[in-house]
Design an enzyme around this catalytic site. Sequence first.
Site, PDB file in Angstrom:
ATOM      1  N   LYS A 279       0.864  -1.186   0.000  1.00  0.00           N
ATOM      2  CA  LYS A 279       0.000   0.000   0.000  1.00  0.00           C
ATOM      3  C   LYS A 279       0.899   1.234   0.000  1.00  0.00           C
ATOM      4  CE  LYS A 279      -4.483   1.168   0.538  1.00  0.00           C
ATOM      5  NZ  LYS A 279      -5.105   0.833   1.823  1.00  0.00           N
ATOM      6  N   HIS A 280       0.708   2.117  -0.945  1.00  0.00           N
ATOM      7  CA  HIS A 280       1.519   3.332  -1.039  1.00  0.00           C
ATOM      8  C   HIS A 280       3.012   3.011  -1.049  1.00  0.00           C
ATOM      9  CE1 HIS A 280      -2.107   5.633  -0.740  1.00  0.00           C
ATOM     10  NE2 HIS A 280      -2.377   5.142   0.458  1.00  0.00           N
ATOM     11  N   ASN A 422      12.638   5.873   7.613  1.00  0.00           N
ATOM     12  CA  ASN A 422      13.331   4.878   8.428  1.00  0.00           C
ATOM     13  C   ASN A 422      12.484   3.611   8.518  1.00  0.00           C
ATOM     14  OD1 ASN A 422      15.729   6.307   9.271  1.00  0.00           O
ATOM     15  ND2 ASN A 422      14.411   7.602  10.546  1.00  0.00           N
ATOM     16  N   HIS A 528      14.323   5.960  -0.164  1.00  0.00           N
ATOM     17  CA  HIS A 528      13.643   7.248   0.019  1.00  0.00           C
ATOM     18  C   HIS A 528      12.588   7.484  -1.061  1.00  0.00           C
ATOM     19  CE1 HIS A 528      17.378   8.109   2.393  1.00  0.00           C
ATOM     20  NE2 HIS A 528      16.451   8.566   3.195  1.00  0.00           N
TER      21      HIS A 528
END
Length: 528
Positions: A279-280, A422, A528
């Site tokens: 998800k995402h 993180n 990232h």
Amino acid sequence: MTADLVRVTRALISVSDKTGLVPFGQALAARGVEILSTGGSAQQLRDAGVPVTEVGDHTGFPEMMDGRVKTLHPRVHGGILARRDLESHQEAMTTHGITPIDLVVVNLYPFEATVARGAAFEDCVENIDIGGPAMIRSAAKNHGFVAVLTDPAEYEAVLTELESNDGATTLALRRRLAASAYARTAAYDSAISQWFAGQNDETFPARVTVAGSLRQTLRYGENPHQAAAFYVSGIDGRPGIATATQLQGKELSYNNLNDTDAAFELVAEFERPAVAIIKHANPCGVAEGESLSEAYARALECDPVSAFGGIIAVNRVLDAATAEQVAKLFAEVVIAPDADDEAKAFLAAKKNLRVLLTGAMPDPAAPGMTVRTVAGGFLFQTRDSGRISLPDLKVVTKRAPTAEELNDLLFAFRVAKHVKSNAIVYAKNGATVGVGAGQMSRVDSSRIAAWKSADAAKAAGRAEAGTIGSVVASDAFFPFADGLLAAADAGATAIIQPGGSMRDAEVIAAADERGLAMVMTGMRHFRH
């Protein structure tokens, strides 16, 4: 002065891809267009009864050097480049016996396909087209008077215009075709330059180009006010969303494509049957199992609330048992290397569910390149193909992990590689039991993952959170002991992390005080 309508009286045809060549040539001949052609193109047209003039006969100069020199001649390029509105050009044509060419139909030697099939260096070089790009660029430059086609898909538009305009092309069409032509030669040169850089072991050459072919114009981007499109590069042939066939379902969105890519790359990390639910672009559940159906059930347990509306990726042929379970959940996309007929039948009932089959799994250890835009430039980096195995682990605590803990530590670290930093991943028995992603502090990721695990256990009626007796993976070192202590408070018994912090000794001491086992990898996986 450029004319809007230019009648096509003479066409030059020299194509590698002969799809649709004969009917196109027949349609031109029916309109009285003189056709100049070369080699195999001329032969195929002639065999079909289409009148053809060999380029060698037109130029008075024979094809030579195994076909390397045939169209590089003033009677060809003069006929393409001459401006019909300049008297000096007209005089030069008359003086040198040059006749105008109004239509150039050229597609290039199959360099990309030759590289893709692993051909030898010499074969790849021989498939670098020289005359083709020169003719294409000449025609595109002189689009005020010449139409240029580089793809069989463009034939129909030209024939339609000729029909509508009594054998003439419009300036608007010629401009569109010129833009397409320059894009094609740019992509072709990009493929050649990238290949040559690879042959010379240049990871980051002084100049780099990015080329792709439009696969799909998307309804919108990440948000409805953003426009978006999907382009495919076709450079490395990596199995995934660019190679996938969509069996069913609604049109894929920008977010679907991004999340599906993340899911498929994650699930490819595992050798045993595995399922990832995304998800995402972050996993809400990942598990291995003896079968896909077992792996799916265990992946779903991790966070069934977040799994709603997610992406499901599997690393085996999708079978009926797994498809039946998947059909019970509202999901956006299912992606697999393949699916059996029963599985397809189960999913067919979910008409809006997008089902993608890629034909193969990507190799997580294969080299490659990723690219991201920044203001005014690009960031290139090699793909994160780093992998950790048992011999890479360094035990740094008084207690060494058990064999079961080691297996789970390696599993969790592979998952953490695909979680936004993180990243904290709790795992037990080859399945995630808590995931903390994208937080500004590592301790928050530890706590969020534990909190979500407790919520999932409560919703399922289990007595304790899945993090009790689990292991935990961190994508980067613990800068302080607080993140590790939060994991210990959640019930973790063993930790895997890269190490390398100035406070490693402090973190190790905290682990020893709690009786935890900890290993360091020496490799981090920021995402990232």
